[in-house]
Design a protein around this motif. Sequence first.
Motif, PDB file in Angstrom:
ATOM      1  N   TYR A 128       0.695  -1.441  -0.068  1.00  0.00           N
ATOM      2  CA  TYR A 128       0.368   0.189   0.425  1.00  0.00           C
ATOM      3  C   TYR A 128       1.000   1.175  -0.052  1.00  0.00           C
ATOM      4  O   TYR A 128       0.760   2.237  -0.659  1.00  0.00           O
ATOM      5  CB  TYR A 128      -1.316  -0.270   1.091  1.00  0.00           C
ATOM      6  N   VAL A 129       2.217   0.963   0.670  1.00  0.00           N
ATOM      7  CA  VAL A 129       2.859   2.703   0.995  1.00  0.00           C
ATOM      8  C   VAL A 129       3.552   2.574  -0.287  1.00  0.00           C
ATOM      9  O   VAL A 129       3.292   3.512  -0.945  1.00  0.00           O
ATOM     10  CB  VAL A 129       3.762   2.405   1.738  1.00  0.00           C
ATOM     11  N   LEU A 130       3.928   1.447  -2.025  1.00  0.00           N
ATOM     12  CA  LEU A 130       4.351   1.593  -2.993  1.00  0.00           C
ATOM     13  C   LEU A 130       2.813   2.307  -3.636  1.00  0.00           C
ATOM     14  O   LEU A 130       3.194   3.327  -4.138  1.00  0.00           O
ATOM     15  CB  LEU A 130       5.071   0.293  -3.704  1.00  0.00           C
ATOM     16  N   ILE A 131       2.008   2.122  -3.265  1.00  0.00           N
ATOM     17  CA  ILE A 131       0.439   2.463  -4.796  1.00  0.00           C
ATOM     18  C   ILE A 131       0.332   3.736  -4.105  1.00  0.00           C
ATOM     19  O   ILE A 131       0.151   4.755  -5.388  1.00  0.00           O
ATOM     20  CB  ILE A 131      -0.169   1.432  -3.842  1.00  0.00           C
ATOM     21  N   SER A 132       0.566   3.949  -2.775  1.00  0.00           N
ATOM     22  CA  SER A 132       0.412   5.430  -2.206  1.00  0.00           C
ATOM     23  C   SER A 132       1.267   6.222  -3.409  1.00  0.00           C
ATOM     24  O   SER A 132       1.371   7.589  -3.621  1.00  0.00           O
ATOM     25  CB  SER A 132       0.616   5.159  -0.589  1.00  0.00           C
ATOM     26  N   SER A 133       2.683   6.507  -3.438  1.00  0.00           N
ATOM     27  CA  SER A 133       3.472   6.920  -3.668  1.00  0.00           C
ATOM     28  C   SER A 133       3.212   7.428  -5.238  1.00  0.00           C
ATOM     29  O   SER A 133       3.374   8.091  -5.488  1.00  0.00           O
ATOM     30  CB  SER A 133       5.175   6.134  -3.604  1.00  0.00           C
ATOM     31  N   GLY A 134       2.869   5.518  -5.450  1.00  0.00           N
ATOM     32  CA  GLY A 134       2.377   6.240  -7.434  1.00  0.00           C
ATOM     33  C   GLY A 134       1.479   7.114  -7.513  1.00  0.00           C
ATOM     34  O   GLY A 134       1.571   7.949  -8.159  1.00  0.00           O
ATOM     35  N   VAL A 135       0.370   6.547  -6.567  1.00  0.00           N
ATOM     36  CA  VAL A 135      -1.498   7.843  -6.239  1.00  0.00           C
ATOM     37  C   VAL A 135      -0.506   9.313  -6.870  1.00  0.00           C
ATOM     38  O   VAL A 135      -0.814  10.100  -7.268  1.00  0.00           O
ATOM     39  CB  VAL A 135      -1.988   7.324  -5.803  1.00  0.00           C
ATOM     40  N   LEU A 136       0.666   9.920  -5.761  1.00  0.00           N
ATOM     41  CA  LEU A 136       0.710  11.000  -5.112  1.00  0.00           C
ATOM     42  C   LEU A 136       1.408  11.465  -5.907  1.00  0.00           C
ATOM     43  O   LEU A 136       1.434  12.480  -7.004  1.00  0.00           O
ATOM     44  CB  LEU A 136       1.283  10.699  -3.892  1.00  0.00           C
ATOM     45  N   ALA A 137       3.055  10.590  -6.974  1.00  0.00           N
ATOM     46  CA  ALA A 137       2.863  10.590  -8.267  1.00  0.00           C
ATOM     47  C   ALA A 137       2.003  11.289  -9.299  1.00  0.00           C
ATOM     48  O   ALA A 137       2.233  12.339  -9.835  1.00  0.00           O
ATOM     49  CB  ALA A 137       4.390  10.013  -8.641  1.00  0.00           C
ATOM     50  N   VAL A 167       0.616  17.058  -3.791  1.00  0.00           N
ATOM     51  CA  VAL A 167       1.992  16.361  -3.014  1.00  0.00           C
ATOM     52  C   VAL A 167       2.259  17.572  -2.140  1.00  0.00           C
ATOM     53  O   VAL A 167       2.229  16.883  -0.711  1.00  0.00           O
ATOM     54  CB  VAL A 167       2.881  16.885  -4.182  1.00  0.00           C
ATOM     55  N   ALA A 168       2.507  18.672  -1.457  1.00  0.00           N
ATOM     56  CA  ALA A 168       2.765  19.530  -0.564  1.00  0.00           C
ATOM     57  C   ALA A 168       1.112  19.560   0.411  1.00  0.00           C
ATOM     58  O   ALA A 168       1.877  18.961   1.517  1.00  0.00           O
ATOM     59  CB  ALA A 168       2.801  21.021  -0.930  1.00  0.00           C
ATOM     60  N   LEU A 169       0.396  19.443   0.336  1.00  0.00           N
ATOM     61  CA  LEU A 169      -0.503  18.914   0.808  1.00  0.00           C
ATOM     62  C   LEU A 169      -0.863  17.843   1.704  1.00  0.00           C
ATOM     63  O   LEU A 169      -1.617  17.364   2.882  1.00  0.00           O
ATOM     64  CB  LEU A 169      -2.299  19.472  -0.411  1.00  0.00           C
ATOM     65  N   LEU A 170      -0.804  16.537   0.908  1.00  0.00           N
ATOM     66  CA  LEU A 170      -0.893  15.138   1.163  1.00  0.00           C
ATOM     67  C   LEU A 170       0.691  14.848   1.319  1.00  0.00           C
ATOM     68  O   LEU A 170       0.384  13.447   2.307  1.00  0.00           O
ATOM     69  CB  LEU A 170      -1.541  14.705  -0.250  1.00  0.00           C
ATOM     70  N   LEU A 171       1.882  14.824   1.130  1.00  0.00           N
ATOM     71  CA  LEU A 171       2.891  14.156   1.428  1.00  0.00           C
ATOM     72  C   LEU A 171       2.951  14.500   3.058  1.00  0.00           C
ATOM     73  O   LEU A 171       3.103  13.370   3.777  1.00  0.00           O
ATOM     74  CB  LEU A 171       4.064  15.383   1.256  1.00  0.00           C
ATOM     75  N   PRO A 172       2.024  15.274   4.282  1.00  0.00           N
ATOM     76  CA  PRO A 172       2.500  14.666   5.738  1.00  0.00           C
ATOM     77  C   PRO A 172       1.399  13.459   5.894  1.00  0.00           C
ATOM     78  O   PRO A 172       1.977  12.568   6.751  1.00  0.00           O
ATOM     79  CB  PRO A 172       2.021  15.680   6.428  1.00  0.00           C
TER      80      PRO A 172
END
Length: 192
Positions: A143-152, A162-167
């Motif tokens: 799920y962490v890897l999927i999250s990084s893809g979604v955020l990218a 990215v700035a809003l959801l990075l925390p």
Amino acid sequence: SGLTVVYWALTIPFMSRLPYNWDAAQFVLALRHYAIGMHQPHPPGYPLFVVLGKLLHLIVSENMALVIIAAIFGYGSVVVLYLFCYRLWNNKLGSTLITIAYILNPLFWLYRETALTYVVDAAASITLGYLVWQTMTLRSRHYVLISSGVLAIAGAIRPSVVALLLPLFIFQLSFHRRNWKLVLGSFVILII
């Protein structure tokens, strides 16, 4: 499937045929000539949104291409919201009612019908929230890897996401803080 019918039945007839406001007009102009300095579109440029719009513009008009992108991301947010609510409460009726209320929300309805990127924020926020919840409950690194893809992807469309959801993403990483390969790998995916 019922929510899919409701969503598209309430979306397709109301899709804007012309740019809704100046921002939408800038996005349409960017499909003709991408020049951030000329505010086509305005900074930071929304590069993936424009590229996807150019691809769809091969089939439909400029404005309609961008509206279709907004509608697709809106549909994605509806699907993930239903899934998220169902995982939280295991109640089909409650999850359906919450999702229908979301579909009928006037702001969400407006932005999924126009050539703007605000629905991308909603889709990214709901999806990342769901993936963080899954990480908290299942402790799976996938799920962490999927999250990084979604955020990218969301960041390539609308960089402020990215700035809003990075925390929230960093909070998700805290569940795997001893797995440095995973943490570094997820930031590599996000950066690329």
